[in-house]
Design a protein around this motif. Structure first.
Motif, PDB file in Angstrom:
ATOM      1  N   LEU A   1      14.387 -21.077   3.015  1.00 46.21           N
ATOM      2  CA  LEU A   1      14.601 -19.745   2.449  1.00 46.21           C
ATOM      3  C   LEU A   1      13.471 -18.851   2.950  1.00 46.21           C
ATOM      4  O   LEU A   1      12.345 -18.922   2.461  1.00 46.21           O
ATOM      5  N   SER A   2      13.779 -18.062   3.960  1.00 39.79           N
ATOM      6  CA  SER A   2      12.748 -17.276   4.632  1.00 39.79           C
ATOM      7  C   SER A   2      12.846 -15.819   4.218  1.00 39.79           C
ATOM      8  O   SER A   2      13.945 -15.289   4.024  1.00 39.79           O
ATOM      9  N   PHE A   3      11.709 -15.164   4.124  1.00 41.22           N
ATOM     10  CA  PHE A   3      11.664 -13.803   3.606  1.00 41.22           C
ATOM     11  C   PHE A   3      11.804 -12.767   4.721  1.00 41.22           C
ATOM     12  O   PHE A   3      10.969 -12.697   5.628  1.00 41.22           O
ATOM     13  N   GLN A   4      12.869 -11.999   4.656  1.00 39.86           N
ATOM     14  CA  GLN A   4      13.083 -10.790   5.455  1.00 39.86           C
ATOM     15  C   GLN A   4      13.344 -11.028   6.938  1.00 39.86           C
ATOM     16  O   GLN A   4      14.181 -10.366   7.541  1.00 39.86           O
ATOM     17  N   PHE A   5      12.628 -11.987   7.563  1.00 40.45           N
ATOM     18  CA  PHE A   5      12.686 -12.132   9.015  1.00 40.45           C
ATOM     19  C   PHE A   5      12.922 -13.591   9.444  1.00 40.45           C
ATOM     20  O   PHE A   5      12.497 -14.518   8.758  1.00 40.45           O
ATOM     21  N   TRP A   6      13.553 -13.742  10.591  1.00 43.35           N
ATOM     22  CA  TRP A   6      13.523 -15.020  11.297  1.00 43.35           C
ATOM     23  C   TRP A   6      12.138 -15.185  11.913  1.00 43.35           C
ATOM     24  O   TRP A   6      11.528 -14.213  12.383  1.00 43.35           O
TER      25      TRP A   6
ATOM     26  N   ASP B   1      16.400 -10.886   1.725  1.00 39.91           N
ATOM     27  CA  ASP B   1      15.856  -9.524   1.785  1.00 39.91           C
ATOM     28  C   ASP B   1      15.011  -9.279   0.539  1.00 39.91           C
ATOM     29  O   ASP B   1      15.511  -9.339  -0.587  1.00 39.91           O
ATOM     30  N   ILE B   2      13.717  -9.009   0.734  1.00 41.21           N
ATOM     31  CA  ILE B   2      12.837  -8.743  -0.412  1.00 41.21           C
ATOM     32  C   ILE B   2      12.300  -7.310  -0.366  1.00 41.21           C
ATOM     33  O   ILE B   2      11.262  -7.003  -0.937  1.00 41.21           O
ATOM     34  N   ASP B   3      13.021  -6.453   0.345  1.00 39.93           N
ATOM     35  CA  ASP B   3      12.718  -5.013   0.364  1.00 39.93           C
ATOM     36  C   ASP B   3      11.337  -4.693   0.919  1.00 39.93           C
ATOM     37  O   ASP B   3      10.612  -3.842   0.371  1.00 39.93           O
TER      38      ASP B   3
ATOM     39  N   HIS C   1       0.798  -1.214   0.000  1.00 39.49           N
ATOM     40  CA  HIS C   1       0.000   0.000   0.000  1.00 39.49           C
ATOM     41  C   HIS C   1       0.838   1.274   0.000  1.00 39.49           C
ATOM     42  O   HIS C   1       0.357   2.340  -0.400  1.00 39.49           O
ATOM     43  N   ASN C   2       2.086   1.182   0.450  1.00 40.83           N
ATOM     44  CA  ASN C   2       2.888   2.398   0.632  1.00 40.83           C
ATOM     45  C   ASN C   2       4.141   2.453  -0.226  1.00 40.83           C
ATOM     46  O   ASN C   2       4.820   3.482  -0.269  1.00 40.83           O
ATOM     47  N   GLU C   3       4.475   1.365  -0.883  1.00 42.49           N
ATOM     48  CA  GLU C   3       5.643   1.351  -1.756  1.00 42.49           C
ATOM     49  C   GLU C   3       5.160   1.160  -3.197  1.00 42.49           C
ATOM     50  O   GLU C   3       4.043   0.681  -3.435  1.00 42.49           O
TER      51      GLU C   3
END
Length: 505
Positions: A182-187, A207-209, A18-20
């Protein structure tokens, strides 16, 4: 790095969309691209991939991964529940895109028994993501049970299917057993506890921004110790300084037959940079300590065990290594606690003496750091059903007694008096040897003496100890490495972090 709940992660996705300048399907494509790039780079000896896709967005990730890997030159087969499967909106888009490639076979789960799995085939699990809230059953349970029997390399996307992100999964539940996640952005919190983390294999954070604003503004009490946090804590040695700049530490411990523990704690304090190091031990350890640790000053505390706690003025105490629990030692230690008010580091037999009476924990000075392993923690504060409950009990006790609890585990947790929990991700099974805890005691006492805050000491010290163990394992193997090998790697860790801190090549 912050640890978010599954709901916070979903909200982060929504906030980002919504914000990017990114749509939900674009964010899915970015996640799939990151996974595909990692697989292509790290699985060069494998050219065949089977992707098992669910109907939700985790399945959508898998469908996109299959398409991208095919374009990268992999042979790809995709399995879905049914060819007329109803997918989520974004997964449906990726299913249509996938079907444009005639070289990708789409099969149903029912066909798995007739499928040939050669030894170089990679199995990718994209069945269920973080939204799963109940144990697997029926055909999905049967499917994962069959996949778990395969000896192929297995990769889970974001989270192993069957695993919950925030809470413990039942011991009898079916969970995909990944070699890599393969985890996205966070543990996810479940990756960091032994009952659930055993399913993840090696965790890779991609990191997927996702929105930096959301991540910065959203509060949590759980964190992973990462390199950025450590680099912000670390204080390089200043050129115009002297031994008085880096404090005094007194390592208290040792008894007849256990002087080695005191040697390890003393050596680690010396190697971690304390300005002056004293070792308070019984007379039976005098020659051993003066010979093995000539840089430390010896103070006699008894004959064959410690009978008096004569602490060097203005020094930080690290107490417990090889201390023993002799009646005279216990009585002297408890008397010492009643009259001493400065923060200290307590481990091993110091904690065992305290645990004999639940009133004794109140004698521990505020802001002290205690370092129990699970059984020592149980003796101090009571039993729990699992490690999730244990860390929550530790959180309550740290707040109640205003102390720092270093709860030793595969991923050691540092719990602060404010109720924050830091999970450490350095270290390995090679530390499962007597003496490893003694080294940590010396490290923590030394850092505290050098002027690090108690929180900085605990976070940096545990990370440092684990990082040195990783270096030792690389050189000697987890099986053969010794605690002394860990100490001998301290210089390499300081060299590594100094380079990062000063931005030198």
């Amino acid at each position: 790095m912050k640890i978010f709940t599954a709901e916070q992660i979903r909200e982060c996705d929504r906030y980002t969309i919504h914000n990017e300048p990114v749509s939900s399907i674009q964010l899915m494509e970015k996640a799939a691209q990151a996974c595909s790039d990692w697989i292509s780079e790290n699985c060069k000896n494998h050219r065949k991939v089977i992707v098992f896709c669910g109907s939700g967005n985790n399945g959508g990730d898998g469908l996109a991964i299959g398409r991208i890997l095919y374009l990268k030159g992999f042979n790809v087969d995709v399995f879905v529940n049914a060819l007329n499967q109803k997918f989520s909106d974004d997964a449906s888009v990726n299913f249509k895109r996938l079907k444009d490639f005639s070289g990708i076979d789409v099969k149903t789960f029912q066909e798995i028994d007739q499928y040939h799995f050669d030894h170089k085939t990679i199995i990718i699990d994209a069945l269920f993501g973080t939204g799963l809230s109940r144990n697997l059953e029926g055909e999905y349970k049967m499917l994962i049970d069959k996949l778990n029997e395969k000896e192929n390399t297995k990769i889970s996307i974001d989270i192993p299917s069957g695993l919950f992100a925030d809470v413990i999964t039942g011991t009898d539940s079916t969970v995909f057993k990944a070699d890599y996640t393969l985890s996205f952005q966070f543990w996810k919190k479940s990756f960091l506890h032994p009952e659930t983390g055993k399913h993840t294999g090696k965790v890779i954070i991609l990191d997927i921004d996702l929105s930096k604003e959301y991540i910065s503004d959203t509060k949590t009490s759980d964190f992973v110790i990462d390199d950025t946090l450590v680099e912000n804590i670390f204080k390089p040695k200043q050129e115009f300084s002297h031994k008085g700049t880096y404090g005094r530490v007194t390592i208290v411990g040792g008894s007849y037959g256990k002087i080695g523990a005191e040697v390890l704690a003393t050596k680690s304090a010396l190697r971690t940079g304390a300005g002056l190091t004293f070792t308070l031990a019984p007379k039976c350890g005098y020659e051993i300590l003066q010979t093995s640790c000539p840089e430390a000053m010896f103070k006699e505390g008894g004959t064959e065990y410690i009978e008096k706690f004569d602490i060097e003025e203005n020094s930080v105490c690290g107490i417990g290594s090889g201390l023993g629990t002799h009646t005279d030692t216990a009585e002297a230690f408890l008397r010492f606690l009643k009259q001493y008010s400065k923060p200290m580091v307590l481990d091993a037999d110091a904690l065992n003496i305290i645990s004999r009476d639940n009133k004794n924990i109140k004698l521990v000075p505020e802001k002290s750091i205690i370092t129990p392993h699970p059984k020592e923690f149980e003796r101090l504060f009571g039993s729990t059903a699992d490690s999730f409950e244990r860390v929550e009990l530790a959180r309550r006790k740290a707040v109640e007694y205003k102390i720092y609890i270093v709860l030793k585990d595969h991923h050691t947790q540092i719990i602060t008096p404010e109720g924050k929990v830091y999970y450490n991700i350095t270290g390995n099974a090679g530390l499962a040897k007597g003496g490893s805890g003694d080294i940590l005691t010396g490290v923590l006492a030394s850092l505290l003496a050098q002027g690090y805050t108690e929180e900085e000491t605990a976070v940096f010290g545990v990370w440092f100890h684990g990082r040195a163990a990783d270096f030792a394992a690389a050189n000697y193997s987890k099986e053969a490495m010794l605690p002394t090998d860990v100490i001998n790697e301290f210089g390499n860790i300081f060299e590594e972090i100094n380079k990062k801190a000063t931005n030198k090549l």
